[in-house]
Motif scaffolding. Structure first.
Motif, PDB file in Angstrom:
ATOM      1  N   LYS A   1      -4.533   9.363  -4.687  1.00 36.50           N
ATOM      2  CA  LYS A   1      -5.583   9.898  -5.560  1.00 36.50           C
ATOM      3  C   LYS A   1      -6.677   8.888  -5.901  1.00 36.50           C
ATOM      4  CE  LYS A   1      -3.603  13.897  -6.038  1.00 36.50           C
ATOM      5  NZ  LYS A   1      -4.109  15.015  -5.301  1.00 36.50           N
ATOM      6  N   SER A   2      -6.663   7.723  -5.265  1.00 29.50           N
ATOM      7  CA  SER A   2      -7.630   6.690  -5.648  1.00 29.50           C
ATOM      8  C   SER A   2      -8.406   6.164  -4.443  1.00 29.50           C
ATOM      9  CB  SER A   2      -6.905   5.530  -6.338  1.00 29.50           C
ATOM     10  OG  SER A   2      -5.994   4.909  -5.435  1.00 29.50           O
ATOM     11  N   ASP A   3      -9.500   5.473  -4.767  1.00 27.07           N
ATOM     12  CA  ASP A   3     -10.337   4.851  -3.736  1.00 27.07           C
ATOM     13  C   ASP A   3     -10.073   3.359  -3.606  1.00 27.07           C
ATOM     14  OD1 ASP A   3     -11.985   7.270  -3.342  1.00 27.07           O
ATOM     15  OD2 ASP A   3     -12.654   6.842  -5.383  1.00 27.07           O
ATOM     16  N   VAL A   4      -9.584   2.762  -4.678  1.00 27.07           N
ATOM     17  CA  VAL A   4      -9.371   1.316  -4.695  1.00 27.07           C
ATOM     18  C   VAL A   4      -8.196   0.990  -5.616  1.00 27.07           C
ATOM     19  CG1 VAL A   4     -11.061   0.939  -6.561  1.00 27.07           C
ATOM     20  CG2 VAL A   4     -10.503  -0.944  -5.031  1.00 27.07           C
ATOM     21  N   LEU A   5      -7.480  -0.040  -5.226  1.00 28.60           N
ATOM     22  CA  LEU A   5      -6.410  -0.577  -6.056  1.00 28.60           C
ATOM     23  C   LEU A   5      -6.855  -1.959  -6.535  1.00 28.60           C
ATOM     24  CD1 LEU A   5      -3.496  -0.840  -7.206  1.00 28.60           C
ATOM     25  CD2 LEU A   5      -2.821  -1.713  -4.953  1.00 28.60           C
ATOM     26  N   LEU A   6      -6.879  -2.156  -7.838  1.00 28.53           N
ATOM     27  CA  LEU A   6      -7.121  -3.478  -8.419  1.00 28.53           C
ATOM     28  C   LEU A   6      -5.775  -3.969  -8.920  1.00 28.53           C
ATOM     29  CD1 LEU A   6      -8.756  -5.861  -9.441  1.00 28.53           C
ATOM     30  CD2 LEU A   6      -9.374  -4.499 -11.444  1.00 28.53           C
ATOM     31  N   LEU A   7      -5.290  -5.038  -8.319  1.00 30.92           N
ATOM     32  CA  LEU A   7      -3.928  -5.486  -8.584  1.00 30.92           C
ATOM     33  C   LEU A   7      -3.904  -6.946  -9.020  1.00 30.92           C
ATOM     34  CD1 LEU A   7      -1.078  -4.198  -8.300  1.00 30.92           C
ATOM     35  CD2 LEU A   7      -0.948  -5.254  -6.045  1.00 30.92           C
ATOM     36  N   PHE A   8      -3.329  -7.199 -10.198  1.00 34.94           N
ATOM     37  CA  PHE A   8      -3.058  -8.564 -10.634  1.00 34.94           C
ATOM     38  C   PHE A   8      -1.734  -8.939  -9.986  1.00 34.94           C
ATOM     39  CE2 PHE A   8      -1.550 -11.284 -14.494  1.00 34.94           C
ATOM     40  CZ  PHE A   8      -1.691 -12.436 -13.750  1.00 34.94           C
ATOM     41  N   TYR A   9      -1.850  -9.653  -8.870  1.00 37.77           N
ATOM     42  CA  TYR A   9      -0.667  -9.937  -8.067  1.00 37.77           C
ATOM     43  C   TYR A   9      -0.935 -11.101  -7.140  1.00 37.77           C
ATOM     44  CZ  TYR A   9       3.279  -9.118  -4.892  1.00 37.77           C
ATOM     45  OH  TYR A   9       4.424  -9.248  -4.150  1.00 37.77           O
ATOM     46  N   ASP A  10       0.106 -11.867  -6.899  1.00 34.94           N
ATOM     47  CA  ASP A  10       0.052 -12.987  -5.986  1.00 34.94           C
ATOM     48  C   ASP A  10       1.322 -12.921  -5.150  1.00 34.94           C
ATOM     49  OD1 ASP A  10      -0.075 -15.566  -4.802  1.00 34.94           O
ATOM     50  OD2 ASP A  10      -1.230 -16.282  -6.516  1.00 34.94           O
ATOM     51  N   LYS A  70      -4.084   3.231   7.683  1.00 32.59           N
ATOM     52  CA  LYS A  70      -4.427   4.541   8.239  1.00 32.59           C
ATOM     53  C   LYS A  70      -5.860   4.963   7.944  1.00 32.59           C
ATOM     54  CE  LYS A  70       0.278   6.133   7.612  1.00 32.59           C
ATOM     55  NZ  LYS A  70       1.069   6.505   6.472  1.00 32.59           N
ATOM     56  N   SER A  71      -6.431   4.468   6.872  1.00 33.84           N
ATOM     57  CA  SER A  71      -7.767   4.911   6.470  1.00 33.84           C
ATOM     58  C   SER A  71      -8.452   3.798   5.683  1.00 33.84           C
ATOM     59  CB  SER A  71      -7.661   6.166   5.591  1.00 33.84           C
ATOM     60  OG  SER A  71      -6.998   5.853   4.387  1.00 33.84           O
ATOM     61  N   HIS A  72      -9.690   4.054   5.319  1.00 35.58           N
ATOM     62  CA  HIS A  72     -10.412   3.059   4.518  1.00 35.58           C
ATOM     63  C   HIS A  72      -9.889   3.113   3.085  1.00 35.58           C
ATOM     64  CE1 HIS A  72     -13.516   0.421   3.069  1.00 35.58           C
ATOM     65  NE2 HIS A  72     -13.749   1.283   2.096  1.00 35.58           N
ATOM     66  N   TYR A  73      -9.167   2.099   2.710  1.00 36.03           N
ATOM     67  CA  TYR A  73      -8.659   1.996   1.339  1.00 36.03           C
ATOM     68  C   TYR A  73      -8.808   0.552   0.909  1.00 36.03           C
ATOM     69  CZ  TYR A  73      -5.814   2.626  -2.812  1.00 36.03           C
ATOM     70  OH  TYR A  73      -5.389   2.688  -4.120  1.00 36.03           O
ATOM     71  N   GLU A  74      -9.458   0.363  -0.222  1.00 37.16           N
ATOM     72  CA  GLU A  74      -9.759  -0.999  -0.665  1.00 37.16           C
ATOM     73  C   GLU A  74      -8.689  -1.513  -1.625  1.00 37.16           C
ATOM     74  OE1 GLU A  74     -13.374  -3.598  -2.668  1.00 37.16           O
ATOM     75  OE2 GLU A  74     -13.580  -1.421  -2.533  1.00 37.16           O
ATOM     76  N   ILE A  75      -8.278  -2.745  -1.389  1.00 31.55           N
ATOM     77  CA  ILE A  75      -7.344  -3.428  -2.290  1.00 31.55           C
ATOM     78  C   ILE A  75      -8.042  -4.690  -2.782  1.00 31.55           C
ATOM     79  CG2 ILE A  75      -5.095  -4.528  -2.554  1.00 31.55           C
ATOM     80  CD1 ILE A  75      -4.175  -2.853  -0.093  1.00 31.55           C
ATOM     81  N   ARG A  76      -8.169  -4.799  -4.091  1.00 31.88           N
ATOM     82  CA  ARG A  76      -8.745  -5.999  -4.701  1.00 31.88           C
ATOM     83  C   ARG A  76      -7.665  -6.681  -5.522  1.00 31.88           C
ATOM     84  NH1 ARG A  76     -14.864  -4.739  -6.874  1.00 31.88           N
ATOM     85  NH2 ARG A  76     -15.584  -3.592  -5.051  1.00 31.88           N
ATOM     86  N   PHE A  77      -7.688  -8.004  -5.486  1.00 37.92           N
ATOM     87  CA  PHE A  77      -6.673  -8.770  -6.207  1.00 37.92           C
ATOM     88  C   PHE A  77      -7.276  -9.592  -7.334  1.00 37.92           C
ATOM     89  CE2 PHE A  77      -4.775  -8.272  -2.010  1.00 37.92           C
ATOM     90  CZ  PHE A  77      -3.502  -7.847  -2.354  1.00 37.92           C
ATOM     91  N   ILE A  78      -6.482  -9.780  -8.355  1.00 33.95           N
ATOM     92  CA  ILE A  78      -6.708 -10.840  -9.335  1.00 33.95           C
ATOM     93  C   ILE A  78      -5.517 -11.770  -9.135  1.00 33.95           C
ATOM     94  CG2 ILE A  78      -6.762 -11.463 -11.777  1.00 33.95           C
ATOM     95  CD1 ILE A  78      -7.944  -8.633 -12.304  1.00 33.95           C
ATOM     96  N   SER A  79      -5.816 -13.013  -8.789  1.00 37.12           N
ATOM     97  CA  SER A  79      -4.747 -13.979  -8.503  1.00 37.12           C
ATOM     98  C   SER A  79      -4.657 -15.008  -9.633  1.00 37.12           C
ATOM     99  CB  SER A  79      -5.046 -14.705  -7.182  1.00 37.12           C
ATOM    100  OG  SER A  79      -6.181 -15.550  -7.359  1.00 37.12           O
TER     101      SER A  79
END
Length: 187
Positions: A131-140, A160-169
């Motif tokens: 259900k989302s376009d991007v995941l913002l994840l505080f993860y290392d 499989k598709s265009h899905y953005e993952i952004r991290f906070i490290s």
């Protein structure tokens, strides 16, 4: 155009935070805010969290702050993996959680039953990524924890598709903390 973002990450005890007034919390919230401001420039409309203690509730507070700062179109959904997830929490955490729910724009549960088995968390992760376009994840990845499972689900979608993952490290937090120290030393 990014319309829906999932925000998740470590629970407080996974990173050694045991009180909400821990000095790391404002730095984590600043990192979340910086990412959200960037996503707002890209058309962000909804932030979805599952209401977990730690990163997710701090993110909710950041959303509320941004709404007060004029981002009135930004909305927060709290979609829990199952009903009554807070039943076993300490009283202070229940109050914090309930204050977030009271301000949320949308509340629901993926599984409309109380906790039964871990499949409810897997179902929540699948639902969130779907259900989302991007995941913002505080993860290392060097410090594994509960965010790992959501990250793995997001990686499967990304393949499989265009899905953005952004991290906070942790490195991002260190840089922010040093910048804040520099600002403070000039004041």
């Amino acid at each position: 155009m990014t319309k829906v973002a999932i925000i998740s990450g470590y629970k407080p005890y996974e990173i050694g935070i045991f009180k909400n007034d821990d000095p790391a919390v404002p730095i984590i919230k600043m990192a979340i805010k910086n990412q959200l401001l960037s996503l707002l420039d890209e058309g962000l409309e909804w932030v979805i969290i599952s209401g977990q203690l730690g990163t997710e509730l701090w993110a909710a507070e950041v959303v509320f702050d941004l709404q007060l700062e004029g981002f009135h179109d930004l909305q927060l959904a709290v979609i829990t993996p199952f009903l009554n997830q807070e039943d076993t929490w300490k009283e202070a955490n229940k109050e914090w959680y309930e204050s977030i729910l009271a301000q949320a724009d949308y509340i629901d549960s993926v599984s409309r039953k109380p906790y039964e088995k871990p499949w409810q968390f897997r179902l929540k992760n699948q639902f969130f990524v779907e259900k989302s376009d991007v995941l913002l994840l505080f993860y290392d990845s060097e410090k594994e924890g509960s965010p790992k499972y959501l990250y793995e689900e997001a990686k499967r979608k990304q393949e499989k598709s265009h899905y953005e993952i952004r991290f906070i490290s942790f490195d991002d937090l260190q840089v922010l903390a040093e910048e804040e120290q520099m600002k403070a030393s000039y004041e």
